[in-house]
Design a protein around this motif. Sequence first.
Motif, short mmCIF file in Angstrom:
data_model
loop_
_atom_site.label_atom_id
_atom_site.label_comp_id
_atom_site.label_asym_id
_atom_site.label_seq_id
_atom_site.Cartn_x
_atom_site.Cartn_y
_atom_site.Cartn_z
N LYS A 221 34.49 47.02 42.66
CA LYS A 221 33.79 45.76 42.97
C LYS A 221 32.43 45.74 42.29
O LYS A 221 32.02 44.72 41.69
CB LYS A 221 33.63 45.62 44.47
N SER A 224 32.77 45.20 38.58
CA SER A 224 33.14 43.82 38.30
C SER A 224 31.94 42.89 38.41
O SER A 224 31.73 42.00 37.57
CB SER A 224 34.24 43.36 39.26
N THR A 225 31.10 43.12 39.42
CA THR A 225 29.90 42.30 39.63
C THR A 225 28.91 42.48 38.48
O THR A 225 28.32 41.52 37.97
CB THR A 225 29.23 42.67 40.95
N THR A 226 28.76 43.74 38.04
CA THR A 226 27.85 44.05 36.94
C THR A 226 28.32 43.38 35.64
O THR A 226 27.51 42.82 34.89
CB THR A 226 27.75 45.58 36.74
N ALA A 227 29.61 43.42 35.41
CA ALA A 227 30.17 42.83 34.19
C ALA A 227 29.94 41.31 34.15
O ALA A 227 29.63 40.74 33.11
CB ALA A 227 31.64 43.15 34.09
N LYS A 228 30.08 40.68 35.31
CA LYS A 228 29.91 39.22 35.37
C LYS A 228 28.46 38.82 35.18
O LYS A 228 28.16 37.77 34.61
CB LYS A 228 30.41 38.71 36.73
N SER A 229 27.54 39.67 35.67
CA SER A 229 26.12 39.33 35.54
C SER A 229 25.61 39.62 34.13
O SER A 229 24.62 39.06 33.71
CB SER A 229 25.31 40.13 36.57
#
Length: 229
Positions: A221, A224-229
Amino acid sequence: VIAPSKHFAQLLKDKGVAKEIDVLITGVDDDLLSNVKRTKPVPQKPVRFVWAGRMQPEKRILQTIEAFARAKGKPTLRIYGFGPLERAAKNLVRARGLSKRVKFRGKLPHREILQVFADADVVMQTSIGFETQGLTVYEAAAVGTPTLLCDPKIAAELPGNSNWLDDSGSIEGLAKTIRLATKEISEGQTKRETLANNKWLFQSEISKRTIEIYREMIRTKAASTTAKS
């Protein structure tokens, strides 16, 4: 998504519940297991079978008693539990002249039934296509006692050579398997050695695996959050 057995996980996949499913058996409480005294088979004594569960049609208690009658010989059967078929089961035992070899013991607390399993030569689970996991067989394995099964999917979850399997679905087939188990145990082939390394059944080991699954979810998770930001 977590499932308690491989075959139930496959069913969930087939039904479209999830594509990826982790399998975690329920496990058996470490403290309860630490209080169980494992017994060795006694030579020349009748082979001891145990059946435990709710007495309902899906569990095939009546078929088990009839198969035990047809198997003949000297083995004993102790039945634990209760349910809608209890009276019919007791009537069948009397009708088949089994009252000396088949006894009903009622319901016991969990810690006591684990000791019963440890004292037995074979724990029977005779349902077919009904169990999501088959917790009874894991409890038996955890105390070092082999099982007699009728469901090949449950048998496939256990270590090889740790059970006797009747996959015929018939009373006569079950009777034949009871005779086979009785013969092999009487000859010293108890299958207990297969269950000597049973730490994987302890709740503490299951808990470690569960924690690791959740940590991996957290890491995934976060990535995934880091990639989106």
